[in-house]
Design a protein around this motif. Structure first.
Motif, PDB file in Angstrom:
ATOM      1  N   VAL A 242     -41.481 -19.308  99.081  1.00 36.18           N
ATOM      2  CA  VAL A 242     -42.633 -20.029  98.527  1.00 36.18           C
ATOM      3  C   VAL A 242     -43.907 -19.614  99.252  1.00 36.18           C
ATOM      4  CG1 VAL A 242     -43.681 -22.306  98.256  1.00 36.18           C
ATOM      5  CG2 VAL A 242     -41.252 -21.976  97.743  1.00 36.18           C
ATOM      6  N   GLU A 243     -43.820 -19.521 100.568  1.00 36.75           N
ATOM      7  CA  GLU A 243     -44.990 -19.139 101.364  1.00 36.75           C
ATOM      8  C   GLU A 243     -45.499 -17.752 100.987  1.00 36.75           C
ATOM      9  OE1 GLU A 243     -45.886 -18.022 106.013  1.00 36.75           O
ATOM     10  OE2 GLU A 243     -44.484 -19.648 105.586  1.00 36.75           O
ATOM     11  N   HIS A 244     -44.586 -16.796 100.835  1.00 35.76           N
ATOM     12  CA  HIS A 244     -45.000 -15.436 100.487  1.00 35.76           C
ATOM     13  C   HIS A 244     -45.581 -15.365  99.077  1.00 35.76           C
ATOM     14  CE1 HIS A 244     -43.817 -12.893 103.894  1.00 35.76           C
ATOM     15  NE2 HIS A 244     -42.852 -13.769 104.096  1.00 35.76           N
ATOM     16  N   ASN A 245     -45.077 -16.188  98.156  1.00 35.85           N
ATOM     17  CA  ASN A 245     -45.610 -16.186  96.798  1.00 35.85           C
ATOM     18  C   ASN A 245     -46.973 -16.870  96.723  1.00 35.85           C
ATOM     19  OD1 ASN A 245     -43.466 -14.810  95.574  1.00 35.85           O
ATOM     20  ND2 ASN A 245     -42.253 -16.683  95.394  1.00 35.85           N
ATOM     21  N   VAL A 246     -47.112 -17.977  97.427  1.00 37.57           N
ATOM     22  CA  VAL A 246     -48.372 -18.720  97.383  1.00 37.57           C
ATOM     23  C   VAL A 246     -49.449 -18.005  98.192  1.00 37.57           C
ATOM     24  CG1 VAL A 246     -49.491 -20.887  98.041  1.00 37.57           C
ATOM     25  CG2 VAL A 246     -47.227 -20.923  96.988  1.00 37.57           C
ATOM     26  N   LEU A 247     -49.057 -17.433  99.326  1.00 40.67           N
ATOM     27  CA  LEU A 247     -50.025 -16.799 100.231  1.00 40.67           C
ATOM     28  C   LEU A 247     -49.924 -15.275 100.184  1.00 40.67           C
ATOM     29  CD1 LEU A 247     -49.573 -19.111 103.356  1.00 40.67           C
ATOM     30  CD2 LEU A 247     -51.271 -19.302 101.532  1.00 40.67           C
TER      31      LEU A 247
END
Length: 256
Positions: A242-247
């Motif tokens: 999720v972090e890599h997709n959002v950021l």
């Protein structure tokens, strides 16, 4: 870059496999104890528990309580962190009380909470929310303080409202900090869920582990612990995804 990442991850799995092999050999040849069963017996207990539905039911109830408490704690922490970082009077009013509560160990607050909330789900959800609250709160405040003053000045120059500045500038710029706090809190939420169920539980993985210990069913106990470790690993990978997709913009800039 990709090959190095997968090589590093593969080396980690190799190390885990080596430790499990060492465990297997030690239980067969060096340690003669019913409390130290071979890994093969633990694997059999794990498969049997999954097939019978016992372990999925146990883990399902624990994950339900954990996710509810985690969502509540994170939501309140982000909202309160934004308020405390952007409004001095809110920070001055709440910071002494929060700093007083933050060092209290989770097991220490369980007994009084049992008197107030009982031993049902409400107590466990509150404990999980309490544990997830502070890392996200601190990271949110740190993220807001790290926002470039130039970006805030430009937003004010275009006469955006205070709420618009927070939503369009402050929150996006603070997301790396907020998500880092959420990742730390997710691990804490899982740990605290198990601890709460061990202290005052009649269901869930913590209660199941203690029950298997008292019943001298070491293979079932270790099987649930292995599954707990795998669950923690998968939850961590999920939030990293999720972090890599959002950021994606943040990670792209960090690697350039």
């Amino acid at each position: 870059m990709v090959s190095k990442k997968w090589l590093s991850r593969a080396s980690g799995f190799v190390m885990v496999a080596g430790l499990l092999l060492l465990w297997q050999l030690s239980s067969l040849y060096w340690v003669q104890s019913t409390n130290w069963p071979p890994v093969t017996e633990i694997a059999k207990a794990l498969v049997a528990g999954m097939r019978s539905g016992e372990l999925p039911e146990v883990f399902g109830s624990s994950l339900y309580r954990m996710l509810l408490g985690y969502a509540a704690g994170v939501s309140v922490a982000v909202a309160l962190g934004l308020c405390m970082a952007t409004m001095r009077w809110v920070r001055a009013s709440l910071e002494p009380m929060l700093e007083f509560l933050r060092p209290i160990p989770i097991p220490a607050i369980v007994p009084p909470l049992i008197l107030i909330l009982g031993i049902d789900d409400a107590m466990k959800i509150f404990v999980v929310a309490f544990s997830a609250f502070f890392p996200v709160l601190i990271n949110t405040m740190a993220g807001v303080r790290s926002v470039e003053p130039t970006a805030l000045a430009v937003a004010r120059t275009f006469k955006h409202s205070r709420i618009a500045v927070v939503l369009k500038v402050t929150v996006p710029a603070s997301l790396p900090y907020i998500l880092a706090g959420m990742r730390v809190s997710l691990a804490l939420a899982l740990i605290v869920t198990v601890v709460a169920e061990m202290i005052a539980g009649s269901a869930g993985i913590g209660y199941y582990i203690l029950t298997m210990q008292y019943a001298m069913r070491a293979s079932d106990m270790y099987a649930s612990i292995f599954l707990l470790a795998a669950t923690g690993y998968l939850l961590n990978r999920l939030i990293l995804s999720v972090e890599h997709n959002v950021l994606h913009w943040y990670h792209r800039n960090a690697t350039t």
